[in-house]
Design an enzyme around this catalytic site. Structure first.
Site, PDB file in Angstrom:
ATOM      1  CB  SER A  88     -15.347   0.480  11.963  1.00  0.00           C
ATOM      2  OG  SER A  88     -14.073   0.155  11.470  1.00  0.00           O
ATOM      3  CG  ASN A  89     -11.960  -3.370  14.620  1.00  0.00           C
ATOM      4  OD1 ASN A  89     -12.710  -3.650  13.699  1.00  0.00           O
ATOM      5  ND2 ASN A  89     -10.789  -3.958  14.787  1.00  0.00           N
TER       6      ASN A  89
ATOM      7  CD  GLN B 138       5.272  10.649  17.108  1.00  0.00           C
ATOM      8  OE1 GLN B 138       4.844  10.991  18.203  1.00  0.00           O
ATOM      9  NE2 GLN B 138       6.406  11.117  16.614  1.00  0.00           N
ATOM     10  NE  ARG B 139      -0.429   7.675   9.734  1.00  0.00           N
ATOM     11  CZ  ARG B 139      -1.026   6.500   9.543  1.00  0.00           C
ATOM     12  NH1 ARG B 139      -2.315   6.372   9.771  1.00  0.00           N
ATOM     13  NH2 ARG B 139      -0.335   5.474   9.146  1.00  0.00           N
TER      14      ARG B 139
ATOM     15  CB  VAL C  48      -8.599   2.026  15.464  1.00  0.00           C
ATOM     16  CG1 VAL C  48      -8.572   3.481  15.029  1.00  0.00           C
ATOM     17  CG2 VAL C  48      -8.554   1.920  16.961  1.00  0.00           C
TER      18      VAL C  48
ATOM     19  CD  GLN D 257      -1.165   1.919  19.233  1.00  0.00           C
ATOM     20  OE1 GLN D 257      -0.814   1.933  20.406  1.00  0.00           O
ATOM     21  NE2 GLN D 257      -1.835   0.912  18.705  1.00  0.00           N
TER      22      GLN D 257
ATOM     23  N   PRO E 218       2.634   2.365  12.618  1.00  0.00           N
ATOM     24  CG  PRO E 218       2.183   3.777  10.820  1.00  0.00           C
ATOM     25  CD  PRO E 218       1.783   2.465  11.421  1.00  0.00           C
TER      26      PRO E 218
ATOM     27  CE1 TYR F  98      -3.946   2.185   0.743  1.00  0.00           C
ATOM     28  CE2 TYR F  98      -2.623   3.083   2.538  1.00  0.00           C
ATOM     29  CZ  TYR F  98      -3.744   3.146   1.721  1.00  0.00           C
ATOM     30  OH  TYR F  98      -4.660   4.151   1.893  1.00  0.00           O
TER      31      TYR F  98
HETATM   32  P1  NAD Z   1     -12.909   1.895   0.687  1.00  0.00           P
HETATM   33  O1  NAD Z   1     -12.297   0.538   0.717  1.00  0.00           O
HETATM   34  O2  NAD Z   1     -14.203   2.097   1.389  1.00  0.00           O
HETATM   35  O3  NAD Z   1     -13.082   2.378  -0.816  1.00  0.00           O
HETATM   36  C1  NAD Z   1     -12.226   1.983  -1.859  1.00  0.00           C
HETATM   37  C2  NAD Z   1     -13.091   1.617  -3.045  1.00  0.00           C
HETATM   38  O4  NAD Z   1     -12.250   1.229  -4.136  1.00  0.00           O
HETATM   39  C3  NAD Z   1     -14.021   0.431  -2.773  1.00  0.00           C
HETATM   40  O5  NAD Z   1     -15.334   0.753  -3.147  1.00  0.00           O
HETATM   41  C4  NAD Z   1     -13.440  -0.697  -3.615  1.00  0.00           C
HETATM   42  O6  NAD Z   1     -14.403  -1.637  -4.029  1.00  0.00           O
HETATM   43  C5  NAD Z   1     -12.827   0.085  -4.755  1.00  0.00           C
HETATM   44  N1  NAD Z   1     -11.753  -0.647  -5.458  1.00  0.00           N
HETATM   45  C6  NAD Z   1     -10.710  -1.305  -4.904  1.00  0.00           C
HETATM   46  N2  NAD Z   1      -9.945  -1.831  -5.877  1.00  0.00           N
HETATM   47  C7  NAD Z   1     -10.505  -1.471  -7.063  1.00  0.00           C
HETATM   48  C8  NAD Z   1     -10.182  -1.702  -8.429  1.00  0.00           C
HETATM   49  N3  NAD Z   1      -9.109  -2.441  -8.778  1.00  0.00           N
HETATM   50  N4  NAD Z   1     -10.987  -1.178  -9.390  1.00  0.00           N
HETATM   51  C9  NAD Z   1     -12.100  -0.450  -9.060  1.00  0.00           C
HETATM   52  N5  NAD Z   1     -12.446  -0.219  -7.786  1.00  0.00           N
HETATM   53  C10 NAD Z   1     -11.663  -0.703  -6.802  1.00  0.00           C
HETATM   54  O7  NAD Z   1     -11.810   2.902   1.231  1.00  0.00           O
HETATM   55  P2  NAD Z   1     -11.902   4.454   1.549  1.00  0.00           P
HETATM   56  O8  NAD Z   1     -11.611   4.622   2.987  1.00  0.00           O
HETATM   57  O9  NAD Z   1     -13.144   5.034   0.981  1.00  0.00           O
HETATM   58  O10 NAD Z   1     -10.643   4.994   0.742  1.00  0.00           O
HETATM   59  C11 NAD Z   1     -10.768   5.631  -0.526  1.00  0.00           C
HETATM   60  C12 NAD Z   1      -9.386   6.107  -0.986  1.00  0.00           C
HETATM   61  O11 NAD Z   1      -8.847   7.007  -0.037  1.00  0.00           O
HETATM   62  C13 NAD Z   1      -8.377   4.969  -1.144  1.00  0.00           C
HETATM   63  O12 NAD Z   1      -7.592   5.227  -2.287  1.00  0.00           O
HETATM   64  C14 NAD Z   1      -7.530   5.079   0.105  1.00  0.00           C
HETATM   65  O13 NAD Z   1      -6.220   4.626  -0.113  1.00  0.00           O
HETATM   66  C15 NAD Z   1      -7.556   6.576   0.377  1.00  0.00           C
HETATM   67  N6  NAD Z   1      -7.350   6.858   1.804  1.00  0.00           N
HETATM   68  C16 NAD Z   1      -8.337   6.637   2.721  1.00  0.00           C
HETATM   69  C17 NAD Z   1      -8.089   6.910   4.058  1.00  0.00           C
HETATM   70  C18 NAD Z   1      -9.157   6.737   5.117  1.00  0.00           C
HETATM   71  O14 NAD Z   1      -8.894   7.019   6.292  1.00  0.00           O
HETATM   72  N7  NAD Z   1     -10.351   6.279   4.794  1.00  0.00           N
HETATM   73  C19 NAD Z   1      -6.827   7.371   4.463  1.00  0.00           C
HETATM   74  C20 NAD Z   1      -5.852   7.537   3.502  1.00  0.00           C
HETATM   75  C21 NAD Z   1      -6.112   7.304   2.168  1.00  0.00           C
HETATM   76  N1  UDP Z   2      -5.944  -0.621  16.400  1.00  0.00           N
HETATM   77  C1  UDP Z   2      -6.276  -1.116  17.655  1.00  0.00           C
HETATM   78  N2  UDP Z   2      -7.333  -1.961  17.759  1.00  0.00           N
HETATM   79  C2  UDP Z   2      -8.111  -2.319  16.715  1.00  0.00           C
HETATM   80  C3  UDP Z   2      -7.784  -1.801  15.430  1.00  0.00           C
HETATM   81  C4  UDP Z   2      -6.692  -0.966  15.308  1.00  0.00           C
HETATM   82  O1  UDP Z   2      -5.605  -0.818  18.655  1.00  0.00           O
HETATM   83  O2  UDP Z   2      -9.076  -3.085  16.910  1.00  0.00           O
HETATM   84  C5  UDP Z   2      -4.806   0.306  16.287  1.00  0.00           C
HETATM   85  C6  UDP Z   2      -3.795  -0.034  15.196  1.00  0.00           C
HETATM   86  O3  UDP Z   2      -2.818  -0.931  15.663  1.00  0.00           O
HETATM   87  C7  UDP Z   2      -3.212   1.334  14.892  1.00  0.00           C
HETATM   88  C8  UDP Z   2      -4.393   2.289  15.099  1.00  0.00           C
HETATM   89  O4  UDP Z   2      -5.325   1.573  15.904  1.00  0.00           O
HETATM   90  O5  UDP Z   2      -2.202   1.664  15.810  1.00  0.00           O
HETATM   91  C9  UDP Z   2      -5.068   2.719  13.806  1.00  0.00           C
HETATM   92  O6  UDP Z   2      -5.348   1.555  13.041  1.00  0.00           O
HETATM   93  P1  UDP Z   2      -6.176   1.621  11.678  1.00  0.00           P
HETATM   94  O7  UDP Z   2      -6.124   0.248  11.096  1.00  0.00           O
HETATM   95  O8  UDP Z   2      -7.508   2.217  11.920  1.00  0.00           O
HETATM   96  O9  UDP Z   2      -5.385   2.665  10.762  1.00  0.00           O
HETATM   97  P2  UDP Z   2      -3.828   2.859  10.380  1.00  0.00           P
HETATM   98  O10 UDP Z   2      -2.968   1.935  11.168  1.00  0.00           O
HETATM   99  O11 UDP Z   2      -3.784   2.573   8.917  1.00  0.00           O
HETATM  100  O12 UDP Z   2      -3.592   4.268  10.732  1.00  0.00           O
END
Ligand code: NAD
Ligand code: UDP
Length: 330
Positions: free
Chosen positions: A194-195, A281-282, A192, A214, A279, A150
């Site tokens: 939704s969980n 921290q972010r 995190v 973290q 990670p 990713y």
């Molecule tokens: P999501 O999984 O809900 O949405 C991604 C969508 O892309 C899904 O509907 C999935 O079916 C579609 N998809 C995946 N592979 C595909 C393919 N090969 N062809 C066509 N469609 C495809 O995720 P999201 O949270 O809505 O994220 C959307 C975008 O934002 C992603 O690119 C993700 O990397 C980026 N992003 C999201 C977050 C966040 O916190 N949600 C953070 C950083 C970046």
């Molecule tokens: N995390 C957690 N419990 C969970 C799911 C995630 O403690 O049930 C932690 C995870 O290890 C990370 C942070 O929450 O440190 C955020 O995780 P998430 O998968 O939401 O996003 P990302 O790691 O991509 O920032």
């Protein structure tokens, strides 16, 4: 609709997902035509159910790793699984959608002369050694770790966007999205927010990975989508990248306590092993977004969590008819 508005035909890849479906709602609300292209890998048509029969909305089921021939004015490229569990499920496909998908969408943008925005991510900073992260920070990514499909896929996509910009004069926009939450998050994507909400609502233990110290900075989805629109509508002299996220930082333990408080749940906190390369921290530095887009998030964590909890309460209520409980992914 204001009188200076010019309706555009806009392609949203990944539009059946969490962020994409909210973006589509905003685009339709302001009067645009939207074509959503999604292979439904992690997205769900139920996120778009309310648009059935909408005269300016069209859905096409397709994988963006294959070329797409459509005529559009703007492209938002969001297609890509976004949560660690989903993007690690088929890591080769994750790199493919990030890189080959980006090449296909950039090729389309070049042919039809459309402006194109890439949904990049804070993961390009990896496990950051600079805090908070400004756009000028080059990141700290493990190229061979489980998150690399990713992180490196998204980094390569940014490279492609900027090379198309320099080489072909393509009008590009790159946003780096930090952790975003809200209604329509996938209930089983292991994230995190939704969980914790699902666990709290169902009285299951809240799974804290590691010691919970973290940190992450959580942005509510409506704020993020406003940032998308502002970025897409700025002049072509600002291609980005620009950070979009909420700079208010919380530890994961603080998030768990907030969710328990808001749900009134009696769930216990349990510690589980920290995933590899998680990670520590972010936090986004959003000075550039403030300056160039006059944008900053407005929704406080508690207010956003309340709306997200309402969404999951409803989802659990509907789901109860079929299966007694959601099992969150871990
Ligand atoms: P999501 O999984 O809900 O949405 C991604 C969508 O892309 C899904 O509907 C999935 O079916 C579609 N998809 C995946 N592979 C595909 C393919 N090969 N062809 C066509 N469609 C495809 O995720 P999201 O949270 O809505 O994220 C959307 C975008 O934002 C992603 O690119 C993700 O990397 C980026 N992003 C999201 C977050 C966040 O916190 N949600 C953070 C950083 C970046
Ligand atoms: N995390 C957690 N419990 C969970 C799911 C995630 O403690 O049930 C932690 C995870 O290890 C990370 C942070 O929450 O440190 C955020 O995780 P998430 O998968 O939401 O996003 P990302 O790691 O991509 O920032």
């Amino acid at each position: 609709m204001n009188s200076s508005f010019r309706r555009q035909r806009i392609l949203v890849t990944g539009g059946a997902g969490f962020l994409g479906s909210h973006l589509i709602d905003r685009l339709l609300d302001r009067g645009d035509e939207v074509l959503c292209v999604d292979n439904l890998f992690t997205g769900d048509k139920s996120n778009l159910d309310h648009l059935a029969g909408h005269p300016r909305f069209e859905f096409m089921r397709q994988d963006i790793c294959f070329p797409l021939y459509v005529e559009v004015d703007q492209i938002y490229n969001l297609a890509c699984p976004a949560s660690p569990i989903h993007y690690q499920f088929d890591p080769v496909q994750t790199t493919k959608v990030s890189v080959i998908g980006a090449i296909n969408m950039l090729g389309l943008a070049k042919r039809v002369k459309a402006r194109i925005m890439q949904a990049s991510t804070s993961e390009v900073y990896g496990d950051p050694s600079v805090h908070p992260q400004p756009e000028s920070y080059w990141g700290n990514v493990n190229t061979i770790g489980p998150r690399a499909c990713y992180d490196e896929g998204k980094r390569c996509a940014e490279t492609l966007f900027f090379d198309y910009h320099r080489q072909h004069n393509l009008d590009i926009k790159v946003v780096r999205i930090f952790n975003t939450y809200g209604p329509r998050m996938h209930p089983n994507d292991g994230r995190v927010v939704s969980n914790f909400i699902i666990q709290a609502l169902q009285g299951q233990p809240i799974t804290i990975y590691g010691d919970g110290q973290q940190s992450r900075s959580f942005c509510y989805v409506d704020d993020l989508v406003e940032g998308f629109l502002r970025m897409m509508d700025t002049g072509s002299e600002f291609p980005g990248p620009v950070n979009l996220g909420n700079p208010n930082e919380f530890t994961i333990k603080e998030l768990a306590e907030e969710v328990l408080d808001l749900t009134g749940s009696k769930s216990k906190l349990v510690n589980k092993p920290l995933p590899q390369d998680d990670p520590r921290q972010r936090q986004p530095n959003i000075s550039l977004a403030r300056e160039k887009l006059d944008w900053e998030p407005k929704t406080q964590l508690r207010a956003g969590l309340i709306k997200t909890i309402e969404y999951f309460e409803e989802l659990i209520r509907k789901n109860d008819a079929d299966v007694p409980a959601f099992q969150v992914a871990q």
